[in-house]
Design a protein around this motif. Structure first.
Motif, short mmCIF file in Angstrom:
data_model
loop_
_atom_site.label_atom_id
_atom_site.label_comp_id
_atom_site.label_asym_id
_atom_site.label_seq_id
_atom_site.Cartn_x
_atom_site.Cartn_y
_atom_site.Cartn_z
N ASP A 374 30.18 23.43 72.28
CA ASP A 374 30.59 22.12 72.77
C ASP A 374 29.39 21.20 72.98
O ASP A 374 29.43 20.01 72.64
CB ASP A 374 31.36 22.29 74.08
CG ASP A 374 32.05 20.99 74.51
OD1 ASP A 374 32.64 20.34 73.63
OD2 ASP A 374 31.96 20.64 75.69
N LEU A 377 28.17 19.84 69.62
CA LEU A 377 29.03 18.85 68.97
C LEU A 377 29.10 17.54 69.75
O LEU A 377 29.17 16.46 69.16
CB LEU A 377 30.44 19.42 68.78
CG LEU A 377 30.53 20.59 67.79
CD1 LEU A 377 31.93 21.16 67.77
CD2 LEU A 377 30.13 20.16 66.39
N THR A 439 42.39 22.34 70.24
CA THR A 439 41.03 22.06 70.68
C THR A 439 40.63 23.09 71.70
O THR A 439 41.45 23.80 72.26
CB THR A 439 40.92 20.66 71.32
OG1 THR A 439 41.82 20.59 72.43
CG2 THR A 439 41.28 19.58 70.32
N SER A 445 35.34 18.66 71.77
CA SER A 445 34.78 18.93 70.46
C SER A 445 35.81 18.86 69.36
O SER A 445 35.46 18.81 68.19
CB SER A 445 34.11 20.30 70.46
OG SER A 445 34.99 21.28 70.95
N ALA A 447 38.76 19.47 66.46
CA ALA A 447 39.05 20.47 65.43
C ALA A 447 37.79 21.16 64.93
O ALA A 447 37.79 22.36 64.64
CB ALA A 447 39.78 19.79 64.27
N GLU A 448 36.69 20.41 64.83
CA GLU A 448 35.43 21.02 64.39
C GLU A 448 34.96 22.07 65.38
O GLU A 448 34.43 23.12 65.00
CB GLU A 448 34.37 19.94 64.21
CG GLU A 448 33.01 20.46 63.76
CD GLU A 448 33.05 21.13 62.40
OE1 GLU A 448 32.12 21.90 62.09
OE2 GLU A 448 34.02 20.89 61.64
N GLY A 449 35.17 21.81 66.66
CA GLY A 449 34.82 22.80 67.68
C GLY A 449 35.67 24.05 67.56
O GLY A 449 35.19 25.17 67.74
N THR A 450 36.96 23.87 67.24
CA THR A 450 37.84 25.02 67.04
C THR A 450 37.33 25.87 65.88
O THR A 450 37.28 27.10 65.98
CB THR A 450 39.27 24.54 66.75
OG1 THR A 450 39.71 23.74 67.85
CG2 THR A 450 40.21 25.71 66.57
N ARG A 451 36.96 25.21 64.79
CA ARG A 451 36.46 25.97 63.64
C ARG A 451 35.17 26.71 63.98
O ARG A 451 34.99 27.88 63.63
CB ARG A 451 36.22 25.00 62.49
CG ARG A 451 35.58 25.63 61.27
CD ARG A 451 35.14 24.60 60.25
NE ARG A 451 34.28 25.21 59.26
CZ ARG A 451 32.96 25.37 59.40
NH1 ARG A 451 32.37 24.97 60.51
NH2 ARG A 451 32.24 25.94 58.44
N MET A 452 34.25 26.03 64.68
CA MET A 452 32.97 26.66 64.99
C MET A 452 33.13 27.84 65.93
O MET A 452 32.48 28.87 65.76
CB MET A 452 32.01 25.63 65.60
CG MET A 452 31.45 24.65 64.58
SD MET A 452 30.16 23.59 65.29
CE MET A 452 28.92 24.81 65.72
N ASP A 493 39.09 27.98 55.29
CA ASP A 493 37.65 28.05 55.50
C ASP A 493 37.09 29.32 54.85
O ASP A 493 37.42 30.43 55.25
CB ASP A 493 37.35 28.06 57.00
CG ASP A 493 35.87 27.80 57.28
OD1 ASP A 493 35.04 28.24 56.47
OD2 ASP A 493 35.57 27.16 58.30
#
Length: 842
Positions: A374, A377, A439, A445, A447-452, A493
């Motif tokens: 978090d 991002l 999230t 953060s 959707a990108e935070g979810t992926r990371m 992914d």
């Protein structure tokens, strides 16, 4: 002085005697009668001092004083008080020779006298030591320290109720921080302070009547003093003149002495004192910014972990975890330093010593991982973009994340197998699923935070499963873990899919065969030196339960356009491990069907696969069929596979792994003319394997993957994929063990009824399963036991009926055997002649 004349008046003689008594201190003018008037203990003490202090202690007189002290122990406190008085006077007059003699005498008396009245003598002794330590001269400070260390090594017979060492703790700690100009003298003073602290610890740690040395007021002085010398001596050079000229103690450096003292302090710490001993270490590292370098912090905690009792290791780890939480908003370097120390501490801790709160350890590390993602991002620690917030450096946060992942793996390696399985399930439950947790909690953060965080947690699972050795696959990969793990293999992914495959490889590989499948190639199996073990009953059950799921996800993984070289290499390794670790005859047949289905996938024009992916799937299928044909050792099968490979080598090398899985593969612009002899034929394989006893019906059935609700994770929009039907019925029951029903005439009415009834049947089946699960969760144990017992009784009754029907006497040539009483008697049938039905034979 001559005596008065005999004719002198009596009053004159009395005045002369008084003058002599008052003048006894002047030089040698003390007369014999005055010496006789002094107490004996004073005369004995005076006699140990020579006229010239260079001559040292008068040993013969010292022996007399010691004998007197042992004979009259009640005089010991007076001897001490008188010696203290003389020493104070000599210190004030700078007569340091006599000071050394007085301390030597005190030391000898202490070593010789262990009587009940020594306590009062010790008070005088400590008073003199204190006097020396308060002096400005380094030689007197070192002299007093040496005497105190000798005293600390004495085990007293009687306890002391009123003695205090607060001054000595403070003074010795101050000496440890000495800044004397001369470096040699400074080193000696610091070493004296370290030895003094060691003496205080020895004297007080086992005496319950003393002030508790583990109190924070003492530990906050002792521990930083030791750490200061441990740190400052890291780069200092020894200044001793020569190893041949120096004694053993002079050879010892301050760092070595400090480390020995620190280890002794920690080794004496009981369960309740660990926290007070470790907290000053954490504060010292914070105050001097020593986390960032990592070297000194790691060194300190290595000393701590190796010195404390092994059963207390988890207390240190818990303190480090709490300190990590307290520094959640500190810089990434500081947090990374604490995590690195945790990594080293976990490696030293014995197996299972992380403590009772195993999951709390991983919960803390996963929380730090989530916060780091978090921070990276959002760019700030508080989720805002205020001007006053600290600047977040992305590369530092990435280093922290990698350190946390390594630490999670290190912790997992210290756990037994059953706890590692719990940790795997715990981490899996923390991975956010698209649609359910869009999230991260309490973060911005997105959707990108979810992926990371998905990637970070899957990397953590890779670390946890690395090197795990298990014998039972049902316990290593339970449904509660395998099903959500496989669902992530359907995401778009590619990095997530690759991590899922690596986790599967770690858990399935039980004989270290994984490195032998790291490269896809057409090679002789004897070169690989595979370790193949017989498939156990538990392995058979695992493949019956989960085999179709694994095949399906391998197929869909090859179907992904975003799959690259690493994906295909990992998929090949997974196919190879399934073949050598979990394969029976039925599994081998399914894997061959899967390889042929992959070939059909690469030939299909309906799939929007790039040319590289289609060539890669062809090469993967060829490499795997080459492997499985050598494992099955069917000559005709091997001949067909090798013939196709030879044709490909001549005509289509881009369909083989040697020309595809390289850095710069040479590929054609299209694959429209892949046909004929370059393809593996299902009919030919079915024919050759059928002659060796394999199930030809199953081999002749093309493999079609089953699509489930998990496909929503891949975010596919194709309606055809959503409504695809699974035409295989052998995934649950083997075709050779079920009776084929005659084909029904399919009409419009039949299809209509099937569509209408299927919804209701699915709802009924779902409700029935829910009731069964609820019953086993909430019903009392007696009711569950009675239910299972009733089923066992029913099974036994059915078996009895079967035996009564099937076990009959064979027909006799003479019909029946007549008994002597005119009754017919059936002949008994031996066990080996009985014919049991297939249902009763395992």
């Amino acid at each position: 002085m001559p005596l008065p004349a005999p004719d002198a008046p009596a009053s004159q003689r009395l005045a002369l005697d008084c003058r002599t008594l008052l003048d006894h201190r002047v030089g040698k003018g003390v007369c014999g009668c005055c010496g006789a008037l002094r107490p004996r203990y004073k005369r004995l003490v005076d006699n140990i001092f020579p006229e010239d202090p260079e001559d040292g202690l008068v040993k013969a007189n010292m022996e007399k004083l010691t004998f007197y002290a042992l004979s009259a122990p009640e005089k010991l406190d007076r001897i001490g008080a008188y010696l203290s008085e003389r020493l104070s006077r000599d210190v004030a007059r700078h007569r340091y020779g006599y000071v050394c003699i007085a301390m030597e005498a005190l030391d000898q008396l202490l070593m010789a006298c262990h009587c009940q009245s020594i306590n009062l003598f010790v008070e005088s002794f400590l008073k003199m030591v204190r006097k020396l330590l308060e002096s400005d001269k380094p030689s007197l400070q070192i002299l007093g320290t040496n005497s105190f260390v000798k005293f600390a090594n004495i085990e007293e017979d009687t306890p002391s109720y009123h003695r205090s060492y607060d001054f000595f703790v403070s003074r010795f700690s101050e000496m440890c921080h000495s800044s004397f100009e001369d470096p040699d003298i400074r080193t000696k003073i610091r070493m004296a302070g370290i030895r003094g602290l060691q003496g205080v610890v020895r004297k007080t740690v086992n005496d319950e009547l003393q002030a508790n040395i583990w109190d924070p007021q003492h530990m906050d002085k002792i521990v930083p003093s030791l750490l200061f010398n441990l740190q400052s001596g890291e780069h200092s050079e020894s200044r001793s003149p020569s190893p041949l000229q120096a004694t053993e103690k002079e050879k010892e450096s301050p760092v070595e002495l400090t480390e020995r003292c620190f280890r002794e302090l920690l080794g004496r710490a009981a369960y309740g004192n660990i926290k007070n001993a470790v907290t000053p270490v954490l504060m010292h590292l914070d105050n001097h910014s020593l986390w960032e370098g990592k070297t000194f912090a790691v060194c300190c905690f290595k000393i701590i972990m190796y010195s404390i009792q092994s059963q207390h290791s988890h207390l240190v780890i818990q303190q480090l975890l709490g300190h990590l939480d307290a520094n959640s908003k500190n810089s990434a370097k500081v947090r990374a330093g604490i995590v690195e120390v945790l990594l080293e501490a976990a490696a030293i801790a014995a197996s299972g010593s992380v403590g009772p709160t195993v999951l709390e350890v991983f919960n803390t590390l996963l929380r730090q991982l989530r916060l780091s993602v978090d921070y990276e991002l959002t760019g700030s620690y508080d989720g805002s973009t205020n001007i006053g917030t600290k600047i977040i450096k992305a590369h530092e946060e990435r280093q922290l994340q990698e350190a946390v992942i390594r630490t999670i793996g290190s912790f997992a390696n210290t756990l037994p197998t059953y706890q590692r399985s719990e940790v795997m399930l715990f981490i899996m439950g923390k991975i956010p699923v698209p649609g359910n947790y869009p999230t991260l909690p309490s973060t911005g953060s997105g959707a990108e935070g979810t992926r990371m965080i998905q990637i970070m947690l899957l990397k953590s699972l890779v670390q946890v499963t690395a090197g795990s050795q298990t014998t039972n696959m049902l316990t290593a990969l339970p449904s509660s873990f395998l099903e959500p793990l496989l669902s992530f293999s359907l995401t778009e992914d590619p990095e997530v899919r690759l991590l899922v495959l690596q986790i599967l490889l770690s858990l399935i590989d039980r004989h270290d065969n994984r490195p032998k499948f790291s490269k896809i190639s057409i090679s002789d199996i004897s070169v690989l030196k595979l370790k193949v073990d017989k498939c156990s009953r538990q392995d058979n059950l695992f493949m019956k339960k989960h085999g179709q799921h694994l095949y399906r996800h391998i197929y869909l993984g090859c179907k992904e356009p975003s799959s690259g070289r690493q994906h295909y290499e990992t998929l090949f390794a997974l196919l190879g491990l399934l073949s050598v670790e979990l394969a029976n005859e039925e599994v081998v047949v399914d894997l061959i069907r899967l390889a042929l289905a992959l070939q059909d996938l690469a030939l299909s024009t309906d799939e929007a696969l790039p040319v590289y992916n289609r060539c890669a799937v062809h090469a993967l299928a060829a490499a795997y069929l080459n492997l499985i044909c050598q494992l099955t050792t069917v000559p005709a099968f091997c001949q067909h596979i090798h013939e196709v490979i030879e044709v490909r080598q001549k005509e289509s090398p881009y369909l083989l792994p040697e020309d595809v899985f390289i850095d710069n593969p040479k590929l054609p612009s299209s694959l429209e003319k892949v046909e004929g002899e370059v393809l593996f034929l299902q009919s030919k394989i079915t024919e050759v394997l059928g002659g060796s006893g394999y199930n030809t019906e199953r081999l002749a059935t093309p493999y079609v993957p089953q699509y489930t609700d998990e496909d929503r994770l891949s975010k596919r929009k194709s309606i055809g994929e959503t409504v695809s039907l699974q035409v295989e019925v052998e995934s649950r029951n083997s075709p050779e063990k079920e009776e084929r029903t005659p084909a029904e005439e399919i009409t419009f009415e039949t299809l209509k009824n099937a569509i209408v009834d299927s919804v209701g049947m699915e709802e009924q089946e779902r409700e029935r399963r829910r009731q069964v699960v609820e019953k086993f969760q909430k019903a009392p144990f007696e009711e569950i036991a009675a239910h299972c017992g009733a089923r066992a009784t029913l099974l036994q009754s059915k078996l009895n009926q079967i035996f009564e029907i099937t076990i009959r006497p064979p027909p006799s040539p003479s019909g029946t055997i007549s008994s002597g009483y005119g009754q017919s008697q059936s002949r008994s049938v031996p066990i080996y002649e009985m014919k049991f039905p297939d249902l009763c034979v395992y």
